[in-house]
Design an enzyme around this catalytic site. Sequence first.
Site, PDB file in Angstrom:
ATOM      1  N   ASP A  49       0.823  -1.214   0.052  1.00 21.82           N
ATOM      2  CA  ASP A  49       0.058  -0.005   0.116  1.00 21.82           C
ATOM      3  C   ASP A  49       0.882   1.291   0.087  1.00 21.82           C
ATOM      4  O   ASP A  49       0.437   2.448  -0.211  1.00 21.82           O
ATOM      5  CB  ASP A  49      -1.139  -0.059   1.173  1.00 21.82           C
ATOM      6  CG  ASP A  49      -0.413  -0.014   2.437  1.00 21.82           C
ATOM      7  OD1 ASP A  49       0.860  -0.162   2.622  1.00 21.82           O
ATOM      8  OD2 ASP A  49      -1.162   0.233   3.590  1.00 21.82           O
ATOM      9  N   SER A  50       2.170   1.048  -0.056  1.00 22.81           N
ATOM     10  CA  SER A  50       3.221   2.178  -0.147  1.00 22.81           C
ATOM     11  C   SER A  50       2.863   2.695  -1.536  1.00 22.81           C
ATOM     12  O   SER A  50       3.107   3.836  -1.640  1.00 22.81           O
ATOM     13  CB  SER A  50       4.717   1.694  -0.092  1.00 22.81           C
ATOM     14  OG  SER A  50       4.770   0.892  -0.798  1.00 22.81           O
ATOM     15  N   ASP A  88      -0.801  -6.154  -0.454  1.00 21.64           N
ATOM     16  CA  ASP A  88      -1.492  -5.483   0.807  1.00 21.64           C
ATOM     17  C   ASP A  88      -2.810  -5.367   1.041  1.00 21.64           C
ATOM     18  O   ASP A  88      -3.582  -4.848  -0.064  1.00 21.64           O
ATOM     19  CB  ASP A  88      -0.655  -4.219   1.134  1.00 21.64           C
ATOM     20  CG  ASP A  88       0.376  -4.159   1.905  1.00 21.64           C
ATOM     21  OD1 ASP A  88       0.631  -5.070   2.831  1.00 21.64           O
ATOM     22  OD2 ASP A  88       1.089  -3.390   1.720  1.00 21.64           O
ATOM     23  N   LYS A 118      -1.279  -9.570   2.748  1.00 23.53           N
ATOM     24  CA  LYS A 118      -0.473  -8.947   3.940  1.00 23.53           C
ATOM     25  C   LYS A 118      -1.342  -8.242   4.469  1.00 23.53           C
ATOM     26  O   LYS A 118      -2.106  -7.281   4.091  1.00 23.53           O
ATOM     27  CB  LYS A 118       0.734  -8.262   3.324  1.00 23.53           C
ATOM     28  CG  LYS A 118       1.766  -7.795   4.557  1.00 23.53           C
ATOM     29  CD  LYS A 118       2.922  -7.410   4.299  1.00 23.53           C
ATOM     30  CE  LYS A 118       3.270  -5.905   3.651  1.00 23.53           C
ATOM     31  NZ  LYS A 118       2.874  -4.976   4.377  1.00 23.53           N
ATOM     32  N   GLU A 120      -1.375  -5.890   8.484  1.00 21.28           N
ATOM     33  CA  GLU A 120      -0.378  -5.150   9.346  1.00 21.28           C
ATOM     34  C   GLU A 120      -0.986  -5.245  10.657  1.00 21.28           C
ATOM     35  O   GLU A 120      -2.275  -5.454  10.787  1.00 21.28           O
ATOM     36  CB  GLU A 120      -0.511  -3.516   9.110  1.00 21.28           C
ATOM     37  CG  GLU A 120       0.305  -3.075   7.915  1.00 21.28           C
ATOM     38  CD  GLU A 120       0.464  -1.701   7.827  1.00 21.28           C
ATOM     39  OE1 GLU A 120       0.180  -0.875   8.738  1.00 21.28           O
ATOM     40  OE2 GLU A 120       1.154  -1.276   6.696  1.00 21.28           O
ATOM     41  N   GLU A 186       9.407  -4.441  10.543  1.00 24.62           N
ATOM     42  CA  GLU A 186       9.880  -3.217   9.965  1.00 24.62           C
ATOM     43  C   GLU A 186      10.304  -2.253  10.837  1.00 24.62           C
ATOM     44  O   GLU A 186       9.701  -2.114  11.943  1.00 24.62           O
ATOM     45  CB  GLU A 186       8.694  -2.497   9.159  1.00 24.62           C
ATOM     46  CG  GLU A 186       8.882  -1.031   8.676  1.00 24.62           C
ATOM     47  CD  GLU A 186       7.981  -0.481   7.689  1.00 24.62           C
ATOM     48  OE1 GLU A 186       7.019  -1.265   7.039  1.00 24.62           O
ATOM     49  OE2 GLU A 186       8.167   0.651   7.307  1.00 24.62           O
TER      50      GLU A 186
END
Length: 277
Positions: A49-50, A88, A118, A120, A186
């Site tokens: 999602d970056s 993501d 993915k 978070e 991270e």
Amino acid sequence: MSAAGVVKAITPPNIRARKGSTPVVCLTAYTTPVARLVDGHCDIVLVGDSVGMVLHGLPSTLGVTLDMMIMHAKAVRRGMERALLVVDMPFGSYEESLEQAFRNSARLMAETGCAAVKLEGGATTAETIRFLTARGIPVMAHVGLTPQAVNVFGGYRVQGRGEDAERIWRDALAVSEAGAFSVVLEKVPEPLARRITEEIPIPTIGIGASAACDGQILVVDDMLGLFGDFRPKFVKRYVELGEVASAAIEAYACDVKERRFPAAEHVFGDEPKAIKG
Ligand code: KIV
């Protein structure tokens, strides 16, 4: 390569089996041409999602939608043959309920052809990871600095320093016990990343973590020098493509102003050239 000459794609169990073995190579990609470049060299290609910050100019990843992720993941899928495609789940697409998480993950997989998602979050996301994996959705977890929680953290700070190390360690253990096939660590202190890697049974994928991790990931635009808004300490720039592109664009602008472009070889004559032979 299979007997029929078809390239066999890497699967989540293949990655899970790499624990303590050769390092897992991972990069992000958001477009077909970049997917084609990275596929042959990477074990995992992540549509992160970056993308919201890197390609869409958003101030954080919070504005990224499921539709944006699906559009980029479809483009990346078209450029891939070998690596495992992970996508993501964006902010707000999985936190509300187990059902919401399943519905949106299943849509992501069905519409894009990705083989895993993915999410978070650590201990608080473990129940969702268990629910999804039990229903056919492989999950890569992400703990430490989780950028979707930037407002809770008050910035993009290193997570797990001092007494806070236990929290991150418990997060990593919780997602591994919940069935994640790997976990991104991270921006955590190097000794903590090393300890987690030694103590949990699934591969750890570091970003700002440790060379001892079972694999590494970077945002491709960061390592190529294409994203200049900020430059985290953990990024190694392998080339300055932004500078190369800027010089090329300047040269083009000069050529146009000086009427050096287009030259004879770039324009067409009145008559088509005779076909020889
Ligand atoms: O969004 C992303 O690109 C990521 C990686 C940096 C791990 O989550």
